[in-house]
Design an enzyme around this catalytic site. Structure first.
Site, PDB file in Angstrom:
ATOM      1  CG  HIS A  65     -10.634   0.415   7.978  1.00  0.00           C
ATOM      2  ND1 HIS A  65      -9.402   0.088   8.509  1.00  0.00           N
ATOM      3  CD2 HIS A  65     -11.517  -0.499   8.452  1.00  0.00           C
ATOM      4  CE1 HIS A  65      -9.541  -0.998   9.267  1.00  0.00           C
ATOM      5  NE2 HIS A  65     -10.808  -1.377   9.248  1.00  0.00           N
ATOM      6  NE  ARG A  67      -9.481   1.533   3.131  1.00  0.00           N
ATOM      7  CZ  ARG A  67      -9.333   0.359   3.718  1.00  0.00           C
ATOM      8  NH1 ARG A  67      -8.362   0.156   4.595  1.00  0.00           N
ATOM      9  NH2 ARG A  67     -10.153  -0.634   3.444  1.00  0.00           N
ATOM     10  CG  ASP A 308     -14.301  -3.761   9.477  1.00  0.00           C
ATOM     11  OD1 ASP A 308     -13.417  -2.898   9.327  1.00  0.00           O
ATOM     12  OD2 ASP A 308     -14.106  -4.975   9.303  1.00  0.00           O
ATOM     13  CG  HIS A 312     -10.991  -2.317  -0.512  1.00  0.00           C
ATOM     14  ND1 HIS A 312      -9.671  -2.098  -0.152  1.00  0.00           N
ATOM     15  CD2 HIS A 312     -11.521  -3.089   0.464  1.00  0.00           C
ATOM     16  CE1 HIS A 312      -9.426  -2.706   0.998  1.00  0.00           C
ATOM     17  NE2 HIS A 312     -10.532  -3.310   1.394  1.00  0.00           N
TER      18      HIS A 312
HETATM   19 ZN   LIG Z   1     -11.413  -3.078  10.378  1.00  0.00          ZN
HETATM   20 ZN   LIG Z   2     -10.645  -6.356  11.231  1.00  0.00          ZN
END
Ligand SMILES: [Zn+2]
Ligand SMILES: [Zn+2]
Length: 429
Positions: A65, A67, A308, A312
């Site tokens: 991710h 972002r 993954d 944050h």
């Molecule tokens: Zn994910």
């Molecule tokens: Zn997920």
């Protein structure tokens, strides 16, 4: 700038060619020029001493991710890319749950073009499966593929309606686009923030049952078999989920799956003390689940390791356990945690198998031009010292975010150099 390089005296490990041998690697004009022994440096060549190190294809992560657009306070294409190359990755796939979501060819093109300018790592885009990731209306998959999407997924917003995902699979199958799914039945997991067990009961937290994952693994795979679509299951977390993958693979499903390092190394007890850096989705499960997943890695049922990586900001993770967002960063600890995990196995994998799981196989499953040191291909290389031990200090991360459950852990194996297209994009101490 891409240079002419001579990587000397390393242990060259390339699963794509079945190669594991002491050798030198010569890089010319950004590509692998030759692999052999006792090369002498030529003029204009920069020599990199790789004694006691592995020289491998750059690592590949199909689940990251980044972002952008919309949440650059958590991560950017640049900082996410810097984190990736510091972790030995040269190719990553970014997920579409941005703001706005990556559900249009314009956005896919924009991210690819921006990443090329702003990120030191190669970035491929996984676009959304449904418009706005709302689980209702299908995207224009042909246009998304034309724009460069390598697969489609609604990751964090799994499609609940079986007929919608069935139609999405039919359409993606026609364009040879893999469908990637985060398997979670929201009616079972609603309100949960960690694995449902005696630990969640003790902490007074609502639980996410294992069945919320397994029910959708079964549903999605059955539909993939009916439609002929290639289904890739993200972040497997349960023993029963793995059993289902075994079951369906044995019956010829076009099915691949990944596991994240945290699900191999940690179990739900890590949430004790309301540690929000141990909060992710799917959640950390039981020790039995963890050990079952290890078996799936060792016997080849699990196709690849994926992080993954989900950055944050601190203020978000400082909320109560219930309110804090799901997810942890993973790019900079993936290799070290996997080498540590492997050392702890009764019968550890050969380095070749580990590199296969972290580079060659993930590249193959999404047909990415990566995961190889074949002569003539772009020189995307990781130079890894497999013996180095280091303590995780999140303040040293290149990532913008620090949300890791591995702070203070001593990991094994450090990246010395990462090269993308023959250019040194990361140099460790
Ligand atoms: Zn994910
Ligand atoms: Zn997920």
């Amino acid at each position: 700038m891409s240079q002419n390089l001579l990587l000397r005296n390393g242990r060259v490990i390339d699963p794509s060619q079945g190669l594991d041998t002491p050798a030198d690697v010569r890089v010319r004009e950004g590509c692998i020029a030759e692999i052999g022994t006792s090369f002498s440096p030529e003029s204009g060549e920069t020599v990199i001493d790789c004694t006691d190190c592995w020289v491998t294809p750059g690592l590949v992560d199909v689940h990251v991710h980044l972002r952008e657009p919309g949440q650059s306070y958590k991560e950017t294409l640049q900082t996410g890319g810097e984190a990736a190359v510091a972790g030995g990755f040269t190719t990553i796939c970014c997920m579409p749950n941005t703001d706005p979501p990556l559900d249009s060819p314009t956005l896919v093109r924009e991210i690819r073009q921006r990443a090329e300018r702003e990120s030191p790592v190669r970035v491929y885009v996984v676009s959304a499966l449904t418009v706005g990731m709302k689980g209702e209306q299908l995207c224009d998959y042909w246009a998304l593929k034309e724009a460069g999407a390598v697969a489609c997924s609604d990751d964090a917003f799994p499609i609940q309606n079986a007929e919608v995902i069935r139609r999405a699979m039919l359409a993606c199958q026609a364009y040879e686009l893999p469908v990637i799914t985060h398997c979670e039945d929201k009616s079972l997991s609603a309100g949960g923030s960690m694995h449902r067990s005696e630990v969640s009961a003790h902490l007074g937290l609502n639980g996410i049952p294992a069945s919320s994952e397994t029910v959708q693994i079964a549903r999605n795979t059955l539909l993939a078999m009916e439609t002929g679509c290639h289904l890739h299951i993200q972040h497997l977390s349960t023993a029963m989920g793995l059993e289902l993958v075994r079951f369906f693979k044995a019956r010829g499903a076009r099915l691949t799956c990944e596991v994240a390092p945290h699900h191999l190394l940690l179990s739900h007890e890590a949430c004790e003390g309301y540690n929000t850096d141990a909060k992710m989705n799917p959640p950390l499960r039981t020790n039995e689940d963890r050990l079952a997943l290890a078996g799936g890695v060792l016997d080849g049922t699990i196709d690849c390791i994926a992080t993954d990586h989900a950055p944050h900001a601190r203020f978000e993770k400082e909320r109560t356990f219930d309110e804090a967002p799901f997810g942890i960063v993973g790019l900079e600890t993936a290799l070290g945690s996997m080498l540590l995990w492997n050392q702890g196995q009764v019968l550890p994998m050969e380095p070749m198998c580990l590199i296969d799981l972290m580079s060659t196989r993930p590249a193959r499953l999404l047909s990415l031009p990566a995961g190889t040191l074949a002569v003539g291909t772009p020189a995307d290389i990781a130079v890894i010292d497999p013996h180095a031990r280091w303590v995780v200090d999140p303040t040293q991360f290149r990532s913008k975010s620090r949300n890791t459950p591995f702070a203070g852990w001593e990991l094994v194996g450090r990246v010395r150099y990462t090269m993308v297209g023959g250019e040194v994009v990361y140099r460790g101490d």
